[in-house]
Design a protein around this motif. Structure first.
Motif, PDB file in Angstrom:
ATOM      1  N   LYS A  94      47.018  67.742  43.330  1.00  0.00           N
ATOM      2  CA  LYS A  94      47.568  67.213  44.580  1.00  0.00           C
ATOM      3  C   LYS A  94      46.466  66.823  45.567  1.00  0.00           C
ATOM      4  N   TYR A  95      45.371  67.596  45.590  1.00  0.00           N
ATOM      5  CA  TYR A  95      44.282  67.368  46.552  1.00  0.00           C
ATOM      6  C   TYR A  95      42.931  67.334  45.835  1.00  0.00           C
ATOM      7  N   PRO A  96      42.691  66.331  45.017  1.00  0.00           N
ATOM      8  CA  PRO A  96      41.422  66.261  44.278  1.00  0.00           C
ATOM      9  C   PRO A  96      40.235  66.196  45.243  1.00  0.00           C
ATOM     10  N   GLY A  97      39.222  66.993  44.952  1.00  0.00           N
ATOM     11  CA  GLY A  97      38.025  67.004  45.778  1.00  0.00           C
ATOM     12  C   GLY A  97      38.100  67.889  47.004  1.00  0.00           C
ATOM     13  N   CYS A  98      39.240  68.508  47.244  1.00  0.00           N
ATOM     14  CA  CYS A  98      39.391  69.390  48.402  1.00  0.00           C
ATOM     15  C   CYS A  98      38.845  70.763  48.052  1.00  0.00           C
ATOM     16  N   ASP A  99      37.733  71.127  48.662  1.00  0.00           N
ATOM     17  CA  ASP A  99      37.060  72.398  48.364  1.00  0.00           C
ATOM     18  C   ASP A  99      37.112  73.279  49.614  1.00  0.00           C
ATOM     19  N   VAL A 100      38.116  74.131  49.673  1.00  0.00           N
ATOM     20  CA  VAL A 100      38.314  74.998  50.844  1.00  0.00           C
ATOM     21  C   VAL A 100      38.401  76.453  50.388  1.00  0.00           C
ATOM     22  N   ASP A 101      38.218  77.357  51.327  1.00  0.00           N
ATOM     23  CA  ASP A 101      38.285  78.787  51.014  1.00  0.00           C
ATOM     24  C   ASP A 101      39.701  79.238  50.683  1.00  0.00           C
ATOM     25  N   TYR A 102      40.686  78.750  51.426  1.00  0.00           N
ATOM     26  CA  TYR A 102      42.065  79.199  51.259  1.00  0.00           C
ATOM     27  C   TYR A 102      42.986  77.999  51.053  1.00  0.00           C
ATOM     28  N   PRO A 103      43.126  77.538  49.803  1.00  0.00           N
ATOM     29  CA  PRO A 103      43.901  76.330  49.530  1.00  0.00           C
ATOM     30  C   PRO A 103      45.360  76.393  49.977  1.00  0.00           C
ATOM     31  N   TYR A 104      46.007  77.512  49.795  1.00  0.00           N
ATOM     32  CA  TYR A 104      47.421  77.619  50.205  1.00  0.00           C
ATOM     33  C   TYR A 104      47.583  78.814  51.088  1.00  0.00           C
TER      34      TYR A 104
END
Length: 110
Positions: A100-110
């Motif tokens: 759904k979010y390619p390339g999204c690199d975050v600590d807490y995705p959901y």
């Protein structure tokens, strides 16, 4: 700090541990071999792969160096160090998020 010669190897509690894992230097030696795979300094050859607790995890996810291996495949998408190819995209938990979010690199995705 208790597992020192001055402190009598924690009043003798660490003598067997020190014989079994002479090069294992961790803060909480009593959690090694407790049936739960702990990460980082516990999941090392010197510490017997956490007293054997991390052997299955290491076979399934070689190269995964997550702080808390129990987060891998727990049904929740965790970010950063868990959402990597080595960790199986958090044991599969992040596959939908990554689509759904390619390339999204975050600590807490959901």
């Amino acid at each position: 700090e208790y597992n020192t010669e001055v402190c009598g190897w924690d009043g003798g509690d660490c003598i067997d541990f020190n014989k079994k894992y002479p090069d294992c230097d961790v803060d909480y030696p009593y959690i090694i071999g407790d049936g739960f795979c702990h990460g980082r300094e516990y999941n090392t050859e010197e510490c017997g792969w956490d007293g054997g607790d991390c052997i299955d995890f290491n076979q399934k996810y070689p190269g995964c160096h997550a702080d808390l291996p129990s987060f891998i495949g727990d049904g929740e998408c965790n970010g950063r160090e868990y959402n990597t190819e080595e960790c199986g995209w958090d044991g599969g938990d992040c596959i939908d998020f990554n689509k759904k979010y390619p390339g999204c690199d975050v600590d807490y995705p959901y």
